[in-house]
Write a protein that holds these residues in place. Structure first.
Motif, PDB file in Angstrom:
ATOM      1  N   UNK A  83       6.754 -16.053  -0.387  1.00  0.00           N
ATOM      2  CA  UNK A  83       6.704 -14.815  -1.159  1.00  0.00           C
ATOM      3  C   UNK A  83       8.128 -14.393  -1.525  1.00  0.00           C
ATOM      4  N   UNK A  84       8.686 -14.967  -2.580  1.00  0.00           N
ATOM      5  CA  UNK A  84      10.061 -14.603  -2.959  1.00  0.00           C
ATOM      6  C   UNK A  84      10.140 -13.168  -3.459  1.00  0.00           C
ATOM      7  N   UNK A  85      11.271 -12.542  -3.150  1.00  0.00           N
ATOM      8  CA  UNK A  85      11.531 -11.181  -3.619  1.00  0.00           C
ATOM      9  C   UNK A  85      12.951 -11.154  -4.187  1.00  0.00           C
ATOM     10  N   UNK A  86      13.061 -11.119  -5.518  1.00  0.00           N
ATOM     11  CA  UNK A  86      14.349 -11.211  -6.186  1.00  0.00           C
ATOM     12  C   UNK A  86      14.892  -9.848  -6.614  1.00  0.00           C
ATOM     13  N   UNK A  87      14.327  -8.787  -6.092  1.00  0.00           N
ATOM     14  CA  UNK A  87      14.712  -7.458  -6.553  1.00  0.00           C
ATOM     15  C   UNK A  87      16.200  -7.193  -6.359  1.00  0.00           C
ATOM     16  N   UNK A  88      16.690  -7.339  -5.136  1.00  0.00           N
ATOM     17  CA  UNK A  88      18.097  -7.046  -4.865  1.00  0.00           C
ATOM     18  C   UNK A  88      19.021  -8.005  -5.607  1.00  0.00           C
ATOM     19  N   UNK A 102      -2.965  -0.791 -13.018  1.00  0.00           N
ATOM     20  CA  UNK A 102      -4.260  -0.119 -12.953  1.00  0.00           C
ATOM     21  C   UNK A 102      -4.758   0.003 -11.521  1.00  0.00           C
ATOM     22  N   UNK A 103      -3.989  -0.594 -10.581  1.00  0.00           N
ATOM     23  CA  UNK A 103      -4.365  -0.575  -9.166  1.00  0.00           C
ATOM     24  C   UNK A 103      -3.084  -0.704  -8.351  1.00  0.00           C
ATOM     25  N   UNK A 104      -3.024  -0.106  -7.158  1.00  0.00           N
ATOM     26  CA  UNK A 104      -1.795  -0.187  -6.346  1.00  0.00           C
ATOM     27  C   UNK A 104      -1.351  -1.613  -6.056  1.00  0.00           C
ATOM     28  N   UNK A 105      -2.312  -2.554  -6.050  1.00  0.00           N
ATOM     29  CA  UNK A 105      -1.960  -3.934  -5.716  1.00  0.00           C
ATOM     30  C   UNK A 105      -2.137  -4.880  -6.899  1.00  0.00           C
ATOM     31  N   UNK A 106      -2.094  -4.347  -8.116  1.00  0.00           N
ATOM     32  CA  UNK A 106      -2.276  -5.198  -9.292  1.00  0.00           C
ATOM     33  C   UNK A 106      -1.223  -6.298  -9.369  1.00  0.00           C
ATOM     34  N   UNK A 107       0.006  -5.970  -9.019  1.00  0.00           N
ATOM     35  CA  UNK A 107       1.083  -6.964  -9.067  1.00  0.00           C
ATOM     36  C   UNK A 107       1.421  -7.472  -7.667  1.00  0.00           C
ATOM     37  N   UNK A 108       0.369  -7.851  -6.958  1.00  0.00           N
ATOM     38  CA  UNK A 108       0.520  -8.321  -5.573  1.00  0.00           C
ATOM     39  C   UNK A 108       1.497  -9.483  -5.463  1.00  0.00           C
ATOM     40  N   UNK A 109       1.469 -10.394  -6.423  1.00  0.00           N
ATOM     41  CA  UNK A 109       2.304 -11.595  -6.353  1.00  0.00           C
ATOM     42  C   UNK A 109       3.604 -11.442  -7.145  1.00  0.00           C
ATOM     43  N   UNK A 110       3.983 -10.225  -7.451  1.00  0.00           N
ATOM     44  CA  UNK A 110       5.221  -9.992  -8.181  1.00  0.00           C
ATOM     45  C   UNK A 110       6.428 -10.406  -7.337  1.00  0.00           C
ATOM     46  N   UNK A 116       3.856  -4.638   0.811  1.00  0.00           N
ATOM     47  CA  UNK A 116       3.479  -3.666   1.833  1.00  0.00           C
ATOM     48  C   UNK A 116       2.784  -4.389   2.984  1.00  0.00           C
ATOM     49  N   UNK A 117       2.703  -3.753   4.167  1.00  0.00           N
ATOM     50  CA  UNK A 117       1.987  -4.379   5.296  1.00  0.00           C
ATOM     51  C   UNK A 117       0.549  -4.746   4.941  1.00  0.00           C
ATOM     52  N   UNK A 118      -0.125  -3.908   4.153  1.00  0.00           N
ATOM     53  CA  UNK A 118      -1.511  -4.199   3.762  1.00  0.00           C
ATOM     54  C   UNK A 118      -1.573  -5.448   2.883  1.00  0.00           C
ATOM     55  N   UNK A 119      -0.619  -5.592   1.976  1.00  0.00           N
ATOM     56  CA  UNK A 119      -0.597  -6.763   1.100  1.00  0.00           C
ATOM     57  C   UNK A 119      -0.274  -8.024   1.881  1.00  0.00           C
ATOM     58  N   UNK A 120       0.647  -7.930   2.811  1.00  0.00           N
ATOM     59  CA  UNK A 120       0.978  -9.083   3.646  1.00  0.00           C
ATOM     60  C   UNK A 120      -0.228  -9.533   4.449  1.00  0.00           C
ATOM     61  N   UNK A 122      -3.410  -9.225   3.534  1.00  0.00           N
ATOM     62  CA  UNK A 122      -4.321  -9.915   2.610  1.00  0.00           C
ATOM     63  C   UNK A 122      -3.879 -11.358   2.390  1.00  0.00           C
ATOM     64  N   UNK A 123      -2.587 -11.531   2.147  1.00  0.00           N
ATOM     65  CA  UNK A 123      -2.058 -12.876   1.904  1.00  0.00           C
ATOM     66  C   UNK A 123      -2.177 -13.737   3.157  1.00  0.00           C
ATOM     67  N   UNK A 124      -1.909 -13.152   4.313  1.00  0.00           N
ATOM     68  CA  UNK A 124      -2.016 -13.895   5.566  1.00  0.00           C
ATOM     69  C   UNK A 124      -3.451 -14.368   5.802  1.00  0.00           C
ATOM     70  N   UNK A 125      -4.418 -13.506   5.525  1.00  0.00           N
ATOM     71  CA  UNK A 125      -5.824 -13.891   5.681  1.00  0.00           C
ATOM     72  C   UNK A 125      -6.194 -15.036   4.743  1.00  0.00           C
ATOM     73  N   UNK A 126      -5.630 -15.005   3.537  1.00  0.00           N
ATOM     74  CA  UNK A 126      -5.895 -16.084   2.574  1.00  0.00           C
ATOM     75  C   UNK A 126      -5.319 -17.409   3.079  1.00  0.00           C
ATOM     76  N   UNK A 127      -4.094 -17.366   3.578  1.00  0.00           N
ATOM     77  CA  UNK A 127      -3.466 -18.577   4.115  1.00  0.00           C
ATOM     78  C   UNK A 127      -4.272 -19.131   5.285  1.00  0.00           C
TER      79      UNK A 127
END
Length: 229
Positions: A83-88, A102-110, A116-120, A122-127
Motif C-alpha cells: 500500500x504505497x503512500x506518496x503524499x509526503x 461519494x463515500x468515505x472509502x471511495x478512494x481506498x486504494x489511493x 485509516x485503521x478500518x481500511x487497513x 478491510x485490506x487485511x481481511x482480503x489478503x
C-alpha cells in the motif's frame, strides 16, 4: 494453453514454470486455463525450472504430475499486499491531490493518503482470504490435509529435495522427464511429435522480424500539412 486446447492434435501438455510469482489475478487466470485443459481430458505435467514459487506454485497446483530439480526453489505459499503512500514525497515536490468522493472509502486504494485503521482491516481481511484460497488449492492439488499445508506455508521457500519430502512435488527431473511422463499418461506411442508454444526463436529469427517490421514502416507524407484540429 488456449491455443493448445483448441488444437485437435494436442494429446498432452508439459507446462514449464520458471517464475518467482506475480499477481494473484495473473496466476489465477493461468490456473483457470489449466482447468479448462484438464476438463478436455488433456493431461498436464508441470516441469519446474530453477524457481517456481508463490504465484508460480499457485499455477502448479493444477496438474497431473509435477517435476522439479533438486535445487529448484519452490513453495513460498503466501500472499502479501503493498500500500504505497506518496503524499509526503509528492508534497516535497509541490504536488498536491484533491478528490471528490461519494463515500468515505471511495478512494481506498489511493496512493495520495494514508489508510485509516478500518481500511487497513478491510485490506487485511482480503489478503487473508486469498491466503486461505492458496492453502486450499495446495491441499486439493497435492492431496494433503489443510492443516499440514498450513505448517509448510506462511511464505516459506523450499529447495527441491525438501519439497519432495513434504509432498510439494512428485519427482525429480527436467523437461525431458516431464515429456516422457506426459506421453505415458496420454498413452502415446513413441512416434509422438513435440510442439513448443510459443516457439523459441533464434537470434537470427528475432533480427529478421525486426528488419521485416522496419521495412513495413511508412513515413508520413510531408507534401500536404495535416488537416483538422
Amino acid at each position: 494453453l488456449r491455443e493448445a486446447r483448441f488444437d485437435e492434435n494436442c494429446r498432452a501438455i508439459v507446462l514449464r514454470i520458471n517464475s518467482p510469482g506475480g499477481s494473484v489475478s495473473g496466476s489465477d487466470a493461468i490456473l483457470h486455463e489449466l482447468r479448462r485443459v484438464r476438463r478436455e481430458n488433456i493431461p498436464v505435467v508441470v516441469s519446474m525450472g530453477s524457481v517456481a514459487a508463490s504465484g508460480g506454485y499457485w499455477i502448479a497446483t493444477e496438474c497431473d504430475h509435477l517435476f522439479a530439480g533438486r535445487q529448484t526453489i519452490t513453495g513460498s505459499i503466501g500472499v502479501f499486499g503493498l500500500l504505497p503512500n506518496f503524499k509526503d514525497l509528492a508534497n516535497s515536490f509541490g504536488i498536491r491531490w484533491d478528490s471528490v468522493n461519494t463515500h468515505p472509502h471511495s478512494n481506498l486504494l489511493s496512493v495520495s493518503r494514508p489508510k485509516s485503521p478500518e481500511e487497513l482491516l478491510v485490506i487485511q481481511n482480503y489478503i487473508e482470504s486469498l491466503y486461505d484460497q492458496f492453502i486450499e488449492l495446495v491441499a486439493i492439488g497435492r492431496d494433503l490435509p489443510k492443516n499440514e499445508v498450513e505448517k509448510i506455508a506462511s511464505g516459506r521457500v523450499w529447495v527441491g529435495t525438501d519439497a519432495k519430502k513434504i509432498g510439494l512435488i512428485d519427482n525429480f527431473g527436467g523437461i525431458e522427464d516431464a515429456i516422457q511422463k506426459a506421453a505415458e499418461i496420454a498413452r502415446l506411442k513413441d512416434d509422438f511429435e513435440i510442439q513448443e508454444i510459443p516457439g523459441i526463436k533464434t537470434p537470427i529469427q528475432v533480427i529478421e522480424k525486426l528488419l521485416d517490421t522496419a521495412s513495413g514502416y511508412v513515413l508520413p507524407s510531408l507534401e500536404k500539412p495535416p488537416t483538422g484540429v
